[in-house]
Design an enzyme around this catalytic site. Sequence first.
Site, PDB file in Angstrom:
ATOM      1  N   CYS A 130       6.115  -7.730  -3.737  1.00  0.00           N
ATOM      2  CA  CYS A 130       5.808  -6.846  -2.600  1.00  0.00           C
ATOM      3  C   CYS A 130       6.144  -7.480  -1.251  1.00  0.00           C
ATOM      4  O   CYS A 130       6.726  -6.839  -0.365  1.00  0.00           O
ATOM      5  CB  CYS A 130       4.336  -6.453  -2.641  1.00  0.00           C
ATOM      6  N   HIS A 237       0.597  -4.911   3.457  1.00  0.00           N
ATOM      7  CA  HIS A 237       0.850  -6.306   3.821  1.00  0.00           C
ATOM      8  C   HIS A 237       1.479  -6.363   5.209  1.00  0.00           C
ATOM      9  O   HIS A 237       2.382  -5.568   5.532  1.00  0.00           O
ATOM     10  CB  HIS A 237       1.852  -6.951   2.845  1.00  0.00           C
TER      11      HIS A 237
HETATM   12  P1  NAP Z   1      -4.115  -3.530 -12.266  1.00  0.00           P
HETATM   13  O1  NAP Z   1      -4.650  -2.534 -11.306  1.00  0.00           O
HETATM   14  O2  NAP Z   1      -4.983  -4.611 -12.736  1.00  0.00           O
HETATM   15  O3  NAP Z   1      -3.547  -2.700 -13.540  1.00  0.00           O
HETATM   16  C1  NAP Z   1      -3.028  -3.338 -14.655  1.00  0.00           C
HETATM   17  C2  NAP Z   1      -2.379  -2.298 -15.572  1.00  0.00           C
HETATM   18  O4  NAP Z   1      -1.752  -2.973 -16.673  1.00  0.00           O
HETATM   19  C3  NAP Z   1      -3.359  -1.326 -16.178  1.00  0.00           C
HETATM   20  O5  NAP Z   1      -2.730  -0.078 -16.346  1.00  0.00           O
HETATM   21  C4  NAP Z   1      -3.638  -1.959 -17.543  1.00  0.00           C
HETATM   22  O6  NAP Z   1      -4.043  -1.012 -18.500  1.00  0.00           O
HETATM   23  C5  NAP Z   1      -2.253  -2.440 -17.879  1.00  0.00           C
HETATM   24  N1  NAP Z   1      -2.260  -3.475 -18.906  1.00  0.00           N
HETATM   25  C6  NAP Z   1      -2.847  -4.696 -18.847  1.00  0.00           C
HETATM   26  N2  NAP Z   1      -2.640  -5.373 -19.999  1.00  0.00           N
HETATM   27  C7  NAP Z   1      -1.885  -4.567 -20.788  1.00  0.00           C
HETATM   28  C8  NAP Z   1      -1.344  -4.695 -22.077  1.00  0.00           C
HETATM   29  N3  NAP Z   1      -1.533  -5.778 -22.832  1.00  0.00           N
HETATM   30  N4  NAP Z   1      -0.636  -3.648 -22.583  1.00  0.00           N
HETATM   31  C9  NAP Z   1      -0.449  -2.541 -21.866  1.00  0.00           C
HETATM   32  N5  NAP Z   1      -0.939  -2.356 -20.617  1.00  0.00           N
HETATM   33  C10 NAP Z   1      -1.643  -3.365 -20.085  1.00  0.00           C
HETATM   34  O7  NAP Z   1      -2.834  -4.244 -11.684  1.00  0.00           O
HETATM   35  P2  NAP Z   1      -1.708  -3.652 -10.695  1.00  0.00           P
HETATM   36  O8  NAP Z   1      -2.010  -4.015  -9.309  1.00  0.00           O
HETATM   37  O9  NAP Z   1      -1.425  -2.226 -11.022  1.00  0.00           O
HETATM   38  O10 NAP Z   1      -0.489  -4.568 -11.090  1.00  0.00           O
HETATM   39  C11 NAP Z   1       0.104  -4.531 -12.363  1.00  0.00           C
HETATM   40  C12 NAP Z   1       1.256  -5.510 -12.383  1.00  0.00           C
HETATM   41  O11 NAP Z   1       2.286  -5.034 -11.525  1.00  0.00           O
HETATM   42  C13 NAP Z   1       0.898  -6.897 -11.846  1.00  0.00           C
HETATM   43  O12 NAP Z   1       0.345  -7.699 -12.839  1.00  0.00           O
HETATM   44  C14 NAP Z   1       2.209  -7.383 -11.344  1.00  0.00           C
HETATM   45  O13 NAP Z   1       2.948  -8.010 -12.369  1.00  0.00           O
HETATM   46  C15 NAP Z   1       2.879  -6.122 -10.890  1.00  0.00           C
HETATM   47  N6  NAP Z   1       2.772  -5.948  -9.432  1.00  0.00           N
HETATM   48  C16 NAP Z   1       3.878  -6.018  -8.778  1.00  0.00           C
HETATM   49  C17 NAP Z   1       3.877  -5.865  -7.438  1.00  0.00           C
HETATM   50  C18 NAP Z   1       5.158  -6.014  -6.734  1.00  0.00           C
HETATM   51  O14 NAP Z   1       5.120  -6.482  -5.651  1.00  0.00           O
HETATM   52  N7  NAP Z   1       6.260  -5.692  -7.290  1.00  0.00           N
HETATM   53  C19 NAP Z   1       2.727  -5.623  -6.727  1.00  0.00           C
HETATM   54  C20 NAP Z   1       1.556  -5.548  -7.424  1.00  0.00           C
HETATM   55  C21 NAP Z   1       1.604  -5.720  -8.782  1.00  0.00           C
HETATM   56  P3  NAP Z   1      -5.598  -0.805 -18.963  1.00  0.00           P
HETATM   57  O15 NAP Z   1      -6.099   0.376 -18.187  1.00  0.00           O
HETATM   58  O16 NAP Z   1      -5.486  -0.470 -20.400  1.00  0.00           O
HETATM   59  O17 NAP Z   1      -6.331  -2.059 -18.688  1.00  0.00           O
HETATM   60  C1  3JM Z   2       1.758  -9.303  -8.155  1.00  0.00           C
HETATM   61  O1  3JM Z   2       0.235 -11.051 -15.208  1.00  0.00           O
HETATM   62  C2  3JM Z   2       0.287 -11.606 -14.123  1.00  0.00           C
HETATM   63  O2  3JM Z   2       0.101 -12.802 -13.974  1.00  0.00           O
HETATM   64  C3  3JM Z   2       0.629 -10.732 -12.932  1.00  0.00           C
HETATM   65  C4  3JM Z   2       0.485 -11.460 -11.636  1.00  0.00           C
HETATM   66  C5  3JM Z   2       0.983 -10.651 -10.459  1.00  0.00           C
HETATM   67  C6  3JM Z   2       2.339 -10.614 -10.094  1.00  0.00           C
HETATM   68  C7  3JM Z   2       3.370 -11.222 -10.989  1.00  0.00           C
HETATM   69  O3  3JM Z   2       3.545 -12.460 -10.982  1.00  0.00           O
HETATM   70  O4  3JM Z   2       4.008 -10.459 -11.696  1.00  0.00           O
HETATM   71  C8  3JM Z   2       0.048  -9.982  -9.671  1.00  0.00           C
HETATM   72  C9  3JM Z   2       0.448  -9.297  -8.542  1.00  0.00           C
HETATM   73  C10 3JM Z   2       2.710  -9.959  -8.924  1.00  0.00           C
HETATM   74  C11 3JM Z   2       4.121  -9.960  -8.465  1.00  0.00           C
HETATM   75  O5  3JM Z   2       4.567  -8.914  -7.986  1.00  0.00           O
HETATM   76  O6  3JM Z   2       4.788 -10.982  -8.505  1.00  0.00           O
END
Ligand code: NAP
Ligand code: 3JM
Length: 337
Positions: A130, A237
């Site tokens: 992000c 952010h």
């Molecule tokens: P979050 O609110 O904690 O949501 C996590 C999601 O992943 C929920 O839908 C959860 O489902 C699902 N999940 C977790 N473990 C799983 C598994 N083993 N199999 C299938 N689904 C699973 O987190 P978030 O903020 O949405 O972020 C999710 C991910 O996106 C982060 O970990 C990161 O890698 C990425 N992210 C990227 C950016 C970016 O800048 N590109 C920003 C934020 C996050 P349940 O409802 O079943 O728990």
């Molecule tokens: C943003 O599973 C994890 O450790 C997810 C951690 C995470 C990440 C990531 O490294 O994919 C949380 C929030 C990010 C990201 O966008 O890099």
Amino acid sequence: MKKYNIAVVGATGMVGRTFLKVLEEMNLPVENYYLFASARSAGKTLQFLGKEYTILELDEHAFDRDIDIALFSAGGSTSEKYAPIAAAKGCVVIDNSSAWRMDPEVPLVVPEVNPDDIKWHKGIIANPNCSTIQAMVALRPLQLAYGIRRVIYSTYQAVSGAGMGGYADLENGIKGEAPKKFNHPIFNNCLPQIDVFLDNGYTKEEMKMVNETRKILGDDSMCITATTVRVPVFDCHSESINVELKKPFDLAELKAILAAAPGLVVQDDPANAFYPMAVTAKGKNETFVGRIRRDESIENGVNLWVVADNIRKGAATNAVQIASKLIEMWENGTIKR
Ligand code: NAP
Ligand code: 3JM
């Protein structure tokens, strides 16, 4: 026009729910949607496009269906395991985690900046971090016009970047409860740690910004340093970006270049206290830049203040824009489906 099938992996999360909002707004040519999460949420329902969707459990057979594009946001380990499974079934994965971003076989894309990198995908396209995405939207036009020698990032990052758990820590912290997601209270505090510490003393988030910037801007020689800080803000952010350009610049011309850049909105009228802020960027798909001023301490230096909705442009919007560009390239024959 052909219609495509799209899967959302992590549909119940902070990013996943925003995927659904952005998909509703962007109106891609889609036949069927499949929403996946873990066993914890499987069977629950979500309202999407005026219909009730049942959450499916992600497993090895999830992609045995006819799925063209899978938008992943379910954490790094889920992407590591399931993105290759999906790609092997012929599905193009647009991955939001850090798992594949620095893989030389995987394009890392911000559609306003390096859309052509989509062309060499081999089944996985990575969505940058992000904090990187919004910086790229502001820096690319300066790189093209003047060249960039060095960048110093200082970030002020919202708790939504840490998912539902990050949000809960700030909400509950306001009520006096102890944090669960962060190491320390986030309410009334600033945490100079996002993600884990690495051997060089930087956090992983900081090194994501350094390495991803070089990859997206295609310049391994660019000098970059970053300090990333979690602040008690729910959404969006904010970043102070100090840039050393390679060539001299005229400030008015530089502002005009930023004003003409795709996806970027200049908000810069100090006399009227007008500049980008988290509260005004919330819910928007654009990146906002202001406080544009010469860094008088060096030659060819400029300071920027860049703000974007980290869950929209920083995650869901950028990924859906990649999907849209991919479909456009399939439709106009630039790349084969
Ligand atoms: P979050 O609110 O904690 O949501 C996590 C999601 O992943 C929920 O839908 C959860 O489902 C699902 N999940 C977790 N473990 C799983 C598994 N083993 N199999 C299938 N689904 C699973 O987190 P978030 O903020 O949405 O972020 C999710 C991910 O996106 C982060 O970990 C990161 O890698 C990425 N992210 C990227 C950016 C970016 O800048 N590109 C920003 C934020 C996050 P349940 O409802 O079943 O728990
Ligand atoms: C943003 O599973 C994890 O450790 C997810 C951690 C995470 C990440 C990531 O490294 O994919 C949380 C929030 C990010 C990201 O966008 O890099």
